[in-house]
Design an enzyme around this catalytic site. Sequence first.
Site, mmCIF file in Angstrom:
data_model
loop_
_atom_site.group_PDB
_atom_site.id
_atom_site.type_symbol
_atom_site.label_atom_id
_atom_site.label_comp_id
_atom_site.label_asym_id
_atom_site.label_seq_id
_atom_site.Cartn_x
_atom_site.Cartn_y
_atom_site.Cartn_z
ATOM 1 N N SER A 167 -4.959 8.961 6.289
ATOM 2 C CA SER A 167 -5.525 10.240 6.735
ATOM 3 C C SER A 167 -5.738 11.176 5.546
ATOM 4 O O SER A 167 -4.987 11.133 4.570
ATOM 5 C CB SER A 167 -4.550 10.895 7.732
ATOM 6 O OG SER A 167 -4.915 12.237 7.981
ATOM 7 N N TYR A 213 4.547 13.743 9.950
ATOM 8 C CA TYR A 213 3.423 12.836 10.241
ATOM 9 C C TYR A 213 2.657 12.550 8.954
ATOM 10 O O TYR A 213 2.453 11.388 8.579
ATOM 11 C CB TYR A 213 2.479 13.437 11.293
ATOM 12 C CG TYR A 213 1.134 12.767 11.267
ATOM 13 C CD1 TYR A 213 0.057 13.369 10.624
ATOM 14 C CD2 TYR A 213 0.965 11.506 11.813
ATOM 15 C CE1 TYR A 213 -1.162 12.734 10.540
ATOM 16 C CE2 TYR A 213 -0.252 10.863 11.746
ATOM 17 C CZ TYR A 213 -1.323 11.486 11.097
ATOM 18 O OH TYR A 213 -2.525 10.851 11.005
ATOM 19 N N LYS A 228 2.115 8.952 6.366
ATOM 20 C CA LYS A 228 0.866 8.363 5.852
ATOM 21 C C LYS A 228 0.978 8.179 4.335
ATOM 22 O O LYS A 228 0.573 7.166 3.784
ATOM 23 C CB LYS A 228 -0.338 9.235 6.208
ATOM 24 C CG LYS A 228 -0.665 9.262 7.698
ATOM 25 C CD LYS A 228 -0.924 7.849 8.240
ATOM 26 C CE LYS A 228 -1.244 7.849 9.723
ATOM 27 N NZ LYS A 228 -1.406 6.495 10.271
#
Length: 340
Positions: A125, A150, A154
């Site tokens: 992302s 989160y 990644k």
Amino acid sequence: MQIAVTGGLGFIGSHTTVELQQAGYEVIIVDNCSNASESVLDGIERITGVRPHFEKFDLRNRDSVRTFFRQYPNLEGIIHFAASKAVGESVENPLLYYENNLSTLVYLLQELTEKQRAHFIFSSSCTVYGQAETMPIDENAPVQPAESPYGNTKQIGEEIIRDTCCVNPELQAISLRYFNPIGAHPSAHIGELPIGVPQNLVPFITQTAMGLRKELSVFGDDYPTPDGTCIRDYIHVVDLAKAHLIAMERLLNGKNAANYEVFNVGTGTGSSVMEVIQSFERVSGVPLNYKIVGRRPGDIISAYADTKKANNVLGWHAQSTLDDAMRSAWEWEQKVRKEN
Ligand code: WQD
């Protein structure tokens, strides 16, 4: 040729499954149905005429992962979407995110590095860039300290893959750093199905227009941007799905320059929240009910992709405009509501 798609019942996974099937690949979807419904298989089958194989298990179960690889010894590649992805939830429940997003990646890589050849695409992302210094953002932009667990999963995920590829030359991998995926398949048989109150802008817009939400809250119009609202790179989910097919074929055909590569996947165009609202009203003819409220904590001001590497090296270009994506999102929303 068999390709496994983890999280294949999800928004991007289901659209990628369609592209893989239409390119002639045999797809096995792995999903624990924690954030998506098995009925998505019906939508995929209605588009392609082929119902993907479906294995329902949790990738956090190491034995289940091992069993899966024994069941499918001829797997040529894996596209790994399965992960938790709500930024706010990750702040409240970090361990859920570190366990779900990282242990599953490790278990998959442990199996892949046992194979003679393995081809792996990772769903990353643009979050890894945080608020980048310069726009557009290219792949050499520094990875900033994550704004959320989160986003951290990644970043750590990419490092795990990079370090594993360093000592496992038989593992060929690509990380795709998505910008903001929106829209739905033009057939309107599959699309985004947020559970509960949508966190993301576009499903909140379409649900508001359908009368499911009272009004859209625009999180701040006092940012240093032309109209004061945040800027993002909104990419049609079908364009994003096609990027996965092209990336997987790059690996399968041995065209990759190194056994680990990273690509941004965006349109290269930034759009503000107000421009997204105006696009929706233009394509739907529905005036949107919205109000300006305070900023949302953790939001960055602007992010849009430098897509030269994906364009020139992958040979991939986004085809759809913001209006195309908003039109497909609206058609999908109307169809879903009609059926439920
Ligand atoms: C976009 C813009 C909001 C909702 C997140 C994740 C990212 C990726 C995509 C998974 C922002 C504004 C939003 C609303 C609003 N997810 N907004 N009112 O935050 O750019 O990215 O989703 O991979 O990792 O971080 O997307 O759609 O939530 O917000 O004004 O009700 O819309 O402030 O400027 P975001 P978003």
